[in-house]
Design a protein around this motif. Sequence first.
Motif, mmCIF file in Angstrom:
data_model
loop_
_atom_site.group_PDB
_atom_site.id
_atom_site.type_symbol
_atom_site.label_atom_id
_atom_site.label_comp_id
_atom_site.label_asym_id
_atom_site.label_seq_id
_atom_site.Cartn_x
_atom_site.Cartn_y
_atom_site.Cartn_z
ATOM 1 N N HIS A 90 78.407 -10.970 36.240
ATOM 2 C CA HIS A 90 78.802 -10.625 36.622
ATOM 3 C C HIS A 90 79.656 -8.987 36.722
ATOM 4 C CE1 HIS A 90 80.277 -14.795 37.254
ATOM 5 N NE2 HIS A 90 80.486 -14.783 36.325
ATOM 6 N N GLY A 91 78.461 -8.808 35.351
ATOM 7 C CA GLY A 91 78.755 -6.659 35.598
ATOM 8 C C GLY A 91 78.556 -6.120 36.957
ATOM 9 N N LEU A 92 78.629 -4.628 36.926
ATOM 10 C CA LEU A 92 78.512 -4.372 38.655
ATOM 11 C C LEU A 92 76.923 -2.965 38.180
ATOM 12 C CD1 LEU A 92 81.872 -3.090 38.388
ATOM 13 C CD2 LEU A 92 81.310 -4.325 39.436
ATOM 14 N N SER A 121 78.656 -4.528 31.676
ATOM 15 C CA SER A 121 78.987 -4.170 32.581
ATOM 16 C C SER A 121 79.326 -2.466 33.126
ATOM 17 C CB SER A 121 80.782 -4.896 32.851
ATOM 18 O OG SER A 121 80.436 -6.268 32.647
ATOM 19 N N ILE A 122 78.695 -1.764 32.914
ATOM 20 C CA ILE A 122 79.356 -0.849 33.611
ATOM 21 C C ILE A 122 78.133 -0.246 33.988
ATOM 22 C CG2 ILE A 122 80.498 2.117 33.657
ATOM 23 C CD1 ILE A 122 83.330 0.654 32.557
ATOM 24 N N PRO A 123 77.688 0.757 35.269
ATOM 25 C CA PRO A 123 76.221 0.690 35.425
ATOM 26 C C PRO A 123 76.337 2.765 35.303
ATOM 27 C CG PRO A 123 77.267 0.898 37.492
ATOM 28 C CD PRO A 123 78.573 -0.113 35.930
ATOM 29 N N ALA A 136 92.320 0.422 27.759
ATOM 30 C CA ALA A 136 92.624 1.611 26.788
ATOM 31 C C ALA A 136 93.616 2.610 27.433
ATOM 32 C CB ALA A 136 91.767 2.394 26.560
ATOM 33 N N GLN A 137 93.509 2.195 28.830
ATOM 34 C CA GLN A 137 93.412 3.703 29.824
ATOM 35 C C GLN A 137 95.132 3.130 30.043
ATOM 36 O OE1 GLN A 137 92.670 6.303 31.439
ATOM 37 N NE2 GLN A 137 90.524 6.957 31.967
ATOM 38 N N ASP A 158 82.509 -3.844 28.244
ATOM 39 C CA ASP A 158 83.227 -2.601 28.113
ATOM 40 C C ASP A 158 84.149 -2.134 29.013
ATOM 41 O OD1 ASP A 158 80.997 -3.393 30.368
ATOM 42 O OD2 ASP A 158 79.772 -2.003 29.926
ATOM 43 N N VAL A 159 84.328 -2.790 30.870
ATOM 44 C CA VAL A 159 85.280 -2.801 32.338
ATOM 45 C C VAL A 159 86.671 -3.756 31.309
ATOM 46 C CG1 VAL A 159 86.382 -4.183 33.480
ATOM 47 C CG2 VAL A 159 84.069 -2.865 33.981
ATOM 48 N N LEU A 204 82.879 -9.109 22.152
ATOM 49 C CA LEU A 204 83.910 -8.772 22.291
ATOM 50 C C LEU A 204 84.180 -7.792 23.258
ATOM 51 C CD1 LEU A 204 86.202 -7.698 20.747
ATOM 52 C CD2 LEU A 204 84.725 -5.261 20.264
ATOM 53 N N ILE A 241 87.580 -3.504 27.961
ATOM 54 C CA ILE A 241 88.457 -2.548 27.124
ATOM 55 C C ILE A 241 89.066 -1.228 27.103
ATOM 56 C CG2 ILE A 241 87.547 -1.119 24.835
ATOM 57 C CD1 ILE A 241 85.179 -3.438 24.274
ATOM 58 N N PHE A 242 88.354 -0.448 28.193
ATOM 59 C CA PHE A 242 88.165 1.054 28.786
ATOM 60 C C PHE A 242 89.288 0.693 30.433
ATOM 61 C CE2 PHE A 242 87.883 3.880 32.878
ATOM 62 C CZ PHE A 242 87.877 5.470 31.631
ATOM 63 N N THR A 243 89.770 -0.606 30.972
ATOM 64 C CA THR A 243 91.267 -1.245 31.434
ATOM 65 C C THR A 243 91.894 -0.323 31.079
ATOM 66 O OG1 THR A 243 89.391 -1.644 33.499
ATOM 67 C CG2 THR A 243 91.505 -2.428 32.935
ATOM 68 N N THR A 282 78.767 5.884 29.526
ATOM 69 C CA THR A 282 79.151 3.658 28.631
ATOM 70 C C THR A 282 78.317 3.671 27.771
ATOM 71 O OG1 THR A 282 79.160 3.045 30.484
ATOM 72 C CG2 THR A 282 81.169 4.291 29.951
#
Lengths: 256, 256, 256, 256, 256, 256
Positions: D45-47, D21-23, D240-241, D233-234, D230, D236-238, D27
Motif C-alpha cells: 500500500h505504500g507509494l 510508504s513515501i518514496p 502533523a501538517q 510516515d504518510v 507505529l 505521521i506527516f499528514t 523521509t
Amino acid sequence: MKSRLHDVWAADRGALNGWLSIPSTVTAEITALQDYDSLTLDLQHGLVDYQSALELMQAVTGYGKTVLARVPWNEPGIIMKLLDGGALGIICPMINTAEEAARFVGACQYAPRGYRSSGPTRAGLIYPDYFKNANDTIVTLAMIETVQAVDNLDAILATPNLTGVYVGPGDLAVSMGKPPALDHTDPEMAGVIDGILQKTKAAGLKCGMHCLNPPFMADAVKQGFDFLTLASDVRIFTAAQAAGVAEFRKLGGGDR
Amino acid sequence: MKSRLHDVWAADRGALNGWLSIPSTVTAEITALQDYDSLTLDLQHGLVDYQSALELMQAVTGYGKTVLARVPWNEPGIIMKLLDGGALGIICPMINTAEEAARFVGACQYAPRGYRSSGPTRAGLIYPDYFKNANDTIVTLAMIETVQAVDNLDAILATPNLTGVYVGPGDLAVSMGKPPALDHTDPEMAGVIDGILQKTKAAGLKCGMHCLNPPFMADAVKQGFDFLTLASDVRIFTAAQAAGVAEFRKLGGGDR
Amino acid sequence: MKSRLHDVWAADRGALNGWLSIPSTVTAEITALQDYDSLTLDLQHGLVDYQSALELMQAVTGYGKTVLARVPWNEPGIIMKLLDGGALGIICPMINTAEEAARFVGACQYAPRGYRSSGPTRAGLIYPDYFKNANDTIVTLAMIETVQAVDNLDAILATPNLTGVYVGPGDLAVSMGKPPALDHTDPEMAGVIDGILQKTKAAGLKCGMHCLNPPFMADAVKQGFDFLTLASDVRIFTAAQAAGVAEFRKLGGGDR
Amino acid sequence: MKSRLHDVWAADRGALNGWLSIPSTVTAEITALQDYDSLTLDLQHGLVDYQSALELMQAVTGYGKTVLARVPWNEPGIIMKLLDGGALGIICPMINTAEEAARFVGACQYAPRGYRSSGPTRAGLIYPDYFKNANDTIVTLAMIETVQAVDNLDAILATPNLTGVYVGPGDLAVSMGKPPALDHTDPEMAGVIDGILQKTKAAGLKCGMHCLNPPFMADAVKQGFDFLTLASDVRIFTAAQAAGVAEFRKLGGGDR
Amino acid sequence: MKSRLHDVWAADRGALNGWLSIPSTVTAEITALQDYDSLTLDLQHGLVDYQSALELMQAVTGYGKTVLARVPWNEPGIIMKLLDGGALGIICPMINTAEEAARFVGACQYAPRGYRSSGPTRAGLIYPDYFKNANDTIVTLAMIETVQAVDNLDAILATPNLTGVYVGPGDLAVSMGKPPALDHTDPEMAGVIDGILQKTKAAGLKCGMHCLNPPFMADAVKQGFDFLTLASDVRIFTAAQAAGVAEFRKLGGGDR
Amino acid sequence: MKSRLHDVWAADRGALNGWLSIPSTVTAEITALQDYDSLTLDLQHGLVDYQSALELMQAVTGYGKTVLARVPWNEPGIIMKLLDGGALGIICPMINTAEEAARFVGACQYAPRGYRSSGPTRAGLIYPDYFKNANDTIVTLAMIETVQAVDNLDAILATPNLTGVYVGPGDLAVSMGKPPALDHTDPEMAGVIDGILQKTKAAGLKCGMHCLNPPFMADAVKQGFDFLTLASDVRIFTAAQAAGVAEFRKLGGGDR
Ligand SMILES: [Mg+2]
Ligand SMILES: [Mg+2]
Ligand SMILES: [Mg+2]
Ligand SMILES: [Mg+2]
Ligand SMILES: [Mg+2]
Ligand SMILES: [Mg+2]
C-alpha cells in the motif's frame, strides 16, 4: 532487425555477453563501449527494475550490441514490457519443466506461436518492420539451474521456438547442495554442465553460461558454448576498486 | 563531528580519497565499502549534479568515510547546498587569486568568519551540535591548477581558514601548454608540483593531489602530501571492463 | 492569473505559507492538501534542486496554492528557470544592498522593467495571457537577514517592483553574533525585526518571516506581518516522528 | 549478520517498527534517525516500488535498523529482488492458506529449504558470509488479515521456517464486514486478534501487528506481541501538517 | 468521488480518453490540459512503470480528468497498487475467460465483493470517504482482444461488478491471423467488433475501444461506443515531429 | 570527432535543429529518430537541468545528430559540465557585450584559447582524441536577443573562436517593446534580424535563429541562415494534442 549476436551465431562463434546489474546509464554506456557482442540487463538479481531498464536500453542503443534482459521470474507482464521496450531477447530464470518453458516462450511470441500482446511501443520505433520480424528474431533462453531442470531437460529442449538454454552455475550448485559458485571445475559440477551442453547442442539449440573469468570462458567456447557472460558490472567494479585500495594499503600508503 | 579524514590527519598520515563521478548510489556504496578514508563527490567534471549528490551522500553515510564535494565552479549557491546536504568539505576548482580563495572560503564559514547562510537541513540532522562545530570542521581545499595560481600561491595560502590546496595536475599541464595528464614524472611538471607542496606545507596547510596509480600515490605521501585521490570510479570501471574484454578477445575468445 | 496569495493580500490578511524542503512529490502533495495559502519550494537550504522543484510544482498544481520558490543564491539562471517552470514568485536570500536587490528584481521582470528572458515554457501553458500579466503578478521577496541588509534597508525598499521582504531570523541572529534560532523573543532580536517590519510597511511593501510555531505566527500577523512560514516539512516530519517514538519508549514500550 | 530486530527478540522484548510508504530517501533517513528497532518498506500500500525501495534501503543502512519489506503480493520475483537488495525479511500480505504460506516462505529460503534463487547482489556486498547465514536470518512474516486466514491459522503456523505472523487489522475488519480501522478495542475484533496472538505464541512464533498509537502498542507488547508498527510516515506527516495548520487557523491566524 | 468520466456516462455520451505511454510528467500535464474526459496510464505497452505512474497521476490531478490505468497483466499486486495510488479504474489486458474476469474484478473490489486489500494511501488522501465509495466508483474494463475472448464473451460479461469491456483491435487482429492495426474498416474485423459492442450494450455494460483518428472515433460513439482512446502520446508526438521535419525537407530545407 | 552539423556546414547548407525542452529520454529519442541535423537541449527555458540533460545526451547518442545545449545563463560551471557530458556546442543566451562573449567562449576553450577546465569525463569516452580536437570542434553560438546586443554586434562578432550567433526573436521583440513572437514578418523586426544576419555572414560566422514553421525556415536558409530550429518538443506536442482533441470535439465527438 540487425543484431550482432545473431551475426556472431550465424558465423558459428561464441558470443561475449556483458552483464548490467547497476541501474546507471553511465556504467551501462561504459560497458556498451567495450567489445561485447551483447549486453544483458539483469532484472532478477541485478539492482534494476523496468523503468531503469528502459533507460539503460536507451543509453546503450548507439553501440551496436544486441540487448537482452533477464526477468525476475517467469511472468508475462515484465517479459512483454521488456520486449516492447526494445530488448531483442529474454533470459528466464528457473525454468524447471516443459510447461514453464512453454509459458515463457509463449510470452515472447505473437500468435499463432504464442500469446505475446501486440504494442511494441519502443521496439516498433527503433526496428523497421518489427511485427513481421519479431517472432523470428527474439531470443529466448531458458535458465537451467536446478536438479529438476536437468531431469526435465529433454522436454524443455523440445519447446517450440526456444532459442536455447542458459546455465546458472550458482543456483545449480545450490540445488545440488553446494555453495553457489561460478566457473566450476570439480568433476561433479563440470559433468552435469557438460551434460546440459551436449543435450542442448544435440537438440540444435544455443547454450550459454554465466561465468567469471576470460580463460574459463574462452575454453567454454571451444567446448561448444555459444554465449558466455563475463561476471557482471557489480563484480567487475567491486574487484577493481578493492584492488586499487589494497595496492595502496599494501605499499604502506598513508605512512610517511 | 567525527570524521575519519580528520583522524588520519591528526595522526599525520596521508589520506586515501575515493572519487565519485558516476551518479549512481550503487557504485557509490560499493566505493564506500572499500578502505578509503574519504570520498569526494565530483560535481565539476563528474556526471553528478546536486540532486544526485544528495542521494550519493545518503548512500555512503553508513560507512564512516568523510564526505567532500568538488563544486563545478566557485559559486556560493552550490557550495552552501552541498554543505547543508552533509558534505564536510569542499574542493573548489580554479582558485587563481587570493580574492577567489577568500570568496570560496567565506562561502564555507558562518559569520563572523564568512558569509555562509545558516540552514544545515541534512547536516543538522546527522551531526549533533552542527552550528557550534561546523566552522572548525569544514574542510576547504583550493585547487591549484594554473600558472596564475602558482604565481599567486603565497597570497592564496594566506587566506584565513583555508584548510589547504588540491593540485590538479591535468589542468596544470594544460595551463603550461602540455596535454592533460596525471602522475607527472617529467622534471618540469614534477618541479612545479613540488614547489606547491613545499610552500603549502611551509604555510602549515594540507596538500592534496589528484592521482592515478597507487605506487605514485604512496610515494607522494612520503614526499609530504596529505590527501591523494585514486583515479575515479569512471576510470576504474572503464579500465576493468576493458581489461576483461581484452583478455577474452586475446585468448581468441569466440573462436571454436 | 488567479492566486490565493494575492487574494489574501487583497483582503489585507496575513498569509500562511508552507515550506517544502523535501524532494518528494508525495510530501509536497500532502502539504498542498492542507489549508495553506501559499507554498514555497526551498532550493537554498532545502534538499531540492531545479528538476525536483519542477516535479513538486506539478504535484501541487491542483490544490490552489500560490507557489513560490527560494533560490540558492541571487543568480538569474535559476531564478528565471523557476519562473518559467510556473513559480509565481521568488524569495531571494541574502539581499544586502540595493544593487543586489535591483539585480534580483530585474531577473524577475520582463523589459523594460527588468532583464528576464522570455520563454515561460510551463508557466505559459498553465496561465493564460502569461506575458501580459507576469510583470504585475510575480512576487519578489528580498531576504533581510544580515546586519548589512538592515543597515541598507531603506535603499533596498526603494527598489522598483520589489514586492516586499522576507525576514530570515536564523541568519540575522548569526550575523548579530548569536546562534541561529527562529521565533525570537529576546528584546534585541525582536527590536531589530520590528524595525524591519515598520520600515517595510511604511514603504508600502509586504513583510514576511520564517517562523516555527503557530501562536508566534498568529501574533506576528497582528503586528503587521503579511506572510508567515510554518517551519518546514523537514522540521514537522522530524518532530512528529520523534514524538511518537519517544512516547512509545517512555511508556516502557518494548518491555513485557 | 548483525540485526537489531534479532537482538530485541533475543532479549524477549517487543520491537518498535517504523513504516516507510513515501518514496523519498529524505523521509526514510529521518525515520531511520529515530529510535526504531526495525524499518519496513511498504511496497504493497505504500507509494514505493522496487527501484525506490533500493534507494531507501541504501539511505537507511547507516543507522543500524533491521530492514524489512512488505511486498505487493505473494510473488517470488519481487520477494527475491528485495532480499537480494538487502532486506533482512519480508512481510507478505493476504496469506490465507498453508499452501500460500509455503510458497511465500519458500521464496525466501535457499534450497533445500526453499526455492530462492542465489544472487544476493547487494546483500552479499553488505553482509559477510551471506549465503551461509541467510536462511537462518531472513525474517518471514505472513499477514493474517482475513476470516479465511484465521480459519486456516493452525495450518499456516505449521509452515516450516516461518518466523511468525503480522496482523493486518484493517483488512481483517473489512473481511469481517466492518470498515477498515486500526487499534481495535471492540470486543469482537479484539477477541479475534487475541486468538491469533495466542495461537501464534503457542506455536513458538513471533506475532506482529500494524498499529496507530503508542499507548495501544505498549499495551500490545505486554499482551505478548513481538513487533509493533507505529502508523506510517504518510499518516505521521499528514497528521502533523494538519495539526500545525489547524492551530494557526484556530488562533485566527491571518486575521489582523 | 467526483469524476468527469462518470458524469459523461451519466449523460449517456461517449467519453474521449487520452493515453499516456511516456514516463514524463511534462507530456502528461500537457495532455491533461487538453479537453479529454479521462486519461489512461498505460503500464502494459506504455513505457511506464508504477513509480512513474504515481508521478503522472500526481501531475494530472489538478485538471479534472478521470484517471485510469492499464496494467501489464492480470496480477493483483499492480492492480491494487495503482488503485491505492489514486487511479479510479483499471483496464486489464487479455481477459479471455470468465475466471480471468472474476480474478481481475475481484482485485478491484473490497470484500465482500472482491479481495482488494485495504490501504488506499494516496486515494484516501485525495478522495473523501474513499472506503465507502470505492466499490461503486472504481471502473473495471476487461480487454477483449482475442478470438478466445470473443468466444467467451457472454460469460465474461456476466462477471458481477464489471463496468465494461475495452476492445483491443491490434491484438484482436493478430489473434485472427492479421497484422496489428487500429480503426479497422474491413468487414471481417468490423463485424467481430460490432458483435462485441452489441453484446456488451445488451448486457448493460460500457464498451470502449482503442482508436487512432477522430473521425473514426466520432463515428464509433454514434454506433454506441462509450469510451474512445485517441491514439497515444507516443504516436501523436512521433507523427507531429515527423510531419514538421518532412515539410522542411520537402521544401528543400537546407538548400540555399 | 565526426559531427553531422559540421558536415552540413562544410557543404554550405542550412542545418535543421531539433529542440529538446522536455526532460524525457523517450521524447528525446523519438526526436532523434527524425531527420534533424542537430539537437539542442534547452537548459534555459526548457524544463531540463544538468542531470536530465546528461540522460538525454545518452539517449540520443546512437542517432548521429550533433548535440548542442543552451545554458541557463552565461556561467562557466554549467557550460563546462555540459561539454564534459558530451555536448559538442553551447548556445549562450543574452550575450549583450563583447566582454560577455569573451567570457562565454573562454569557458568553452582549453588554454591557451580559453579557461575551460580539463576533465571531459563522458566526452573523452565517446570521442577519440578529445583533447586534441575539442577546441577546433566545439560550437559556440552567442544569442543576440536584445537591442543592446544589436548595438554591440560588431564587437561581439570580433570575439576570437566564436562560431556564430543565434537570434532569439522572442526576447529581441520584448527588448524592442513588443510581445514575444517567432517567425517575424513585420518590417521592423525583419529588418533588425536581417541586419544581424548580414553582419554575421560578413564576419564569416554562422547565423542561426529560433523559428516555428518549416516554410519560414526554408526561406531563412535561402536568405543565408545556417542553423534553424523547428519550434520545440513542447510546442510540437502541445499543438498536436490540441489538434486531435479539437477535431474530435468539432465532429460532435461524444454525441450519440
Ligand atoms: Mg540463478
Ligand atoms: Mg581541474
Ligand atoms: Mg537565511
Ligand atoms: Mg492489509
Ligand atoms: Mg492489446
Ligand atoms: Mg531568449
